[in-house]
Scaffold this motif. Structure first.
Motif, PDB file in Angstrom:
ATOM      1  N   MET A 128       0.815  -1.212   0.000  1.00  0.00           N
ATOM      2  CA  MET A 128       0.000   0.000   0.000  1.00  0.00           C
ATOM      3  C   MET A 128       0.851   1.266   0.000  1.00  0.00           C
ATOM      4  N   GLU A 129       1.998   1.244   0.666  1.00  0.00           N
ATOM      5  CA  GLU A 129       2.855   2.429   0.714  1.00  0.00           C
ATOM      6  C   GLU A 129       3.259   2.874  -0.690  1.00  0.00           C
ATOM      7  N   GLN A 130       3.460   1.909  -1.582  1.00  0.00           N
ATOM      8  CA  GLN A 130       3.845   2.250  -2.945  1.00  0.00           C
ATOM      9  C   GLN A 130       2.735   3.034  -3.646  1.00  0.00           C
ATOM     10  N   PHE A 131       1.491   2.617  -3.433  1.00  0.00           N
ATOM     11  CA  PHE A 131       0.360   3.287  -4.066  1.00  0.00           C
ATOM     12  C   PHE A 131       0.186   4.709  -3.531  1.00  0.00           C
ATOM     13  N   VAL A 132       0.414   4.878  -2.231  1.00  0.00           N
ATOM     14  CA  VAL A 132       0.352   6.217  -1.645  1.00  0.00           C
ATOM     15  C   VAL A 132       1.449   7.088  -2.254  1.00  0.00           C
ATOM     16  N   GLY A 133       2.651   6.531  -2.403  1.00  0.00           N
ATOM     17  CA  GLY A 133       3.754   7.282  -2.999  1.00  0.00           C
ATOM     18  C   GLY A 133       3.457   7.706  -4.428  1.00  0.00           C
ATOM     19  N   ASP A 134       2.856   6.813  -5.209  1.00  0.00           N
ATOM     20  CA  ASP A 134       2.484   7.159  -6.589  1.00  0.00           C
ATOM     21  C   ASP A 134       1.466   8.292  -6.604  1.00  0.00           C
ATOM     22  N   LEU A 135       0.474   8.204  -5.733  1.00  0.00           N
ATOM     23  CA  LEU A 135      -0.562   9.234  -5.676  1.00  0.00           C
ATOM     24  C   LEU A 135       0.037  10.597  -5.347  1.00  0.00           C
ATOM     25  N   LEU A 136       0.952  10.628  -4.390  1.00  0.00           N
ATOM     26  CA  LEU A 136       1.585  11.894  -4.018  1.00  0.00           C
ATOM     27  C   LEU A 136       2.424  12.445  -5.167  1.00  0.00           C
ATOM     28  N   ALA A 137       3.085  11.560  -5.908  1.00  0.00           N
ATOM     29  CA  ALA A 137       3.878  12.002  -7.051  1.00  0.00           C
ATOM     30  C   ALA A 137       2.982  12.618  -8.129  1.00  0.00           C
TER      31      ALA A 137
END
Length: 300
Positions: free
Chosen positions: A84-93
């Motif tokens: 899930m952390e990866q998906f949050v990181g993509d969203l922030l990018a």
């Protein structure tokens, strides 16, 4: 030649996320601020937002859609190692790229998984930092969900491991899953949702490994989601489908106690697939919310 704004072209791009993975984005330029970022649900692609994004862009709002990693045209993780952390990181990018010309952070429109990622990103932002979003539109999702509804969705996602022999076969599967939809999916509508693998079979445009990784993590995220929701300070609009089996009156009431400043609107003709079931009504509600936030863009 004058181009009808509802048919104005979009710009497609590939954004390199925090860990080097390429995320596919699509953007319709607009002059109003704040801008919009649309985050789709689990197993969907950015095409779920096509109609709403175009309409809001025609109203002057800058709109960005994207494929979450492992979905659509975005890259997949080697060995299916999703978290899930990866998906949050993509969203922030994506949010950073979509900020308005005047520096205002975008409004997130997040359905299901996309809404949960937005809650985490907004609720866990450092107090001394600029918020990643100027507002949240949560589409039929709350920190607690109805398990039976989620299991029904996952059942459909697991139901066709060998894919389909034709677009007609895929359309029949969707028709059986969504019997309330009046229109049958056409081949052109299905092409962005399916990919042809080496064996010639058509399979959904998402990585099957997601079912083993992200789904297993989701239940453990609920305490974190409750804590994040309670810390959200930006304006929030919750749009739910009256016929949804994922969000209920109980989960909505619980959410409104956590986020008392949130506004809730129920769309009577929609299931969990709000934008697909009632796109016009959905888009009107988002547009109305955006007009309460909108201000002129400052040109750089």
């Amino acid at each position: 030649m004058v181009v009808d704004p509802i048919h104005a072209p979009s710009a497609r791009a590939s954004l390199v996320s925090f860990d080097g993975l390429a995320v596919a984005t699509e953007r319709w330029r607009g002059e109003r601020s704040p801008s919009l970022v649309f985050a789709h649900g689990f197993g969907q692609t950015r095409h779920a937002w096509q109609g709403a994004a175009r309409t809001l862009a025609a109203d002057g709002f800058d709109a960005t859609t994207f494929d979450a990693r492992g979905h659509g045209e975005s890259e997949r993780m080697p060995r299916g190692d999703y978290h899930m952390e990866q998906f949050v990181g993509d969203l922030l990018a994506v949010a950073r790229e979509a900020a308005s010309a005047d520096g205002s952070p975008p409004v997130l429109v997040g359905a299901s998984m996309g809404g949960l990622l937005g809650l985490v990103a907004a609720g866990e932002a450092a107090e001394d930092a600029a918020p990643p979003f100027s507002a949240l539109v949560l589409v039929d999702i709350t920190p607690r969900w109805e398990t039976a509804g989620v299991e029904r969705i996952l059942g459909f996602m697991r139901a066709h491991p060998r894919g389909f022999a034709s677009y007609e076969e895929a359309a029949s599967a969707i028709e059986a899953y969504l019997p309330h939809r009046r229109e049958r999916k056409t081949e052109s509508q299905l092409k962005p949702l399916l990919r042809q693998d080496g064996d010639g079979r058509l399979r959904w445009h998402w990585d099957p490994a997601l079912l083993d990784s992200v789904v297993q993590e989701s239940e453990r995220y609920q305490p974190r989601l409750f804590e994040a929701a309670a810390r959200v300070k930006v304006p929030v609009l919750l749009l739910s489908g009256a016929r949804s089996d994922v969000v209920s009156s109980h989960t909505v009431e619980e959410f409104l106690r956590l986020v008392p400043h949130a506004r809730h609107v129920t769309l009577p003709d929609a299931t969990h697939m709000v934008a697909g079931d009632a796109n016009d009504a959905f888009t009107r509600e988002v547009a109305s919310f955006m007009h309460t936030l909108s201000h002129p863009t400052v040109t750089r």
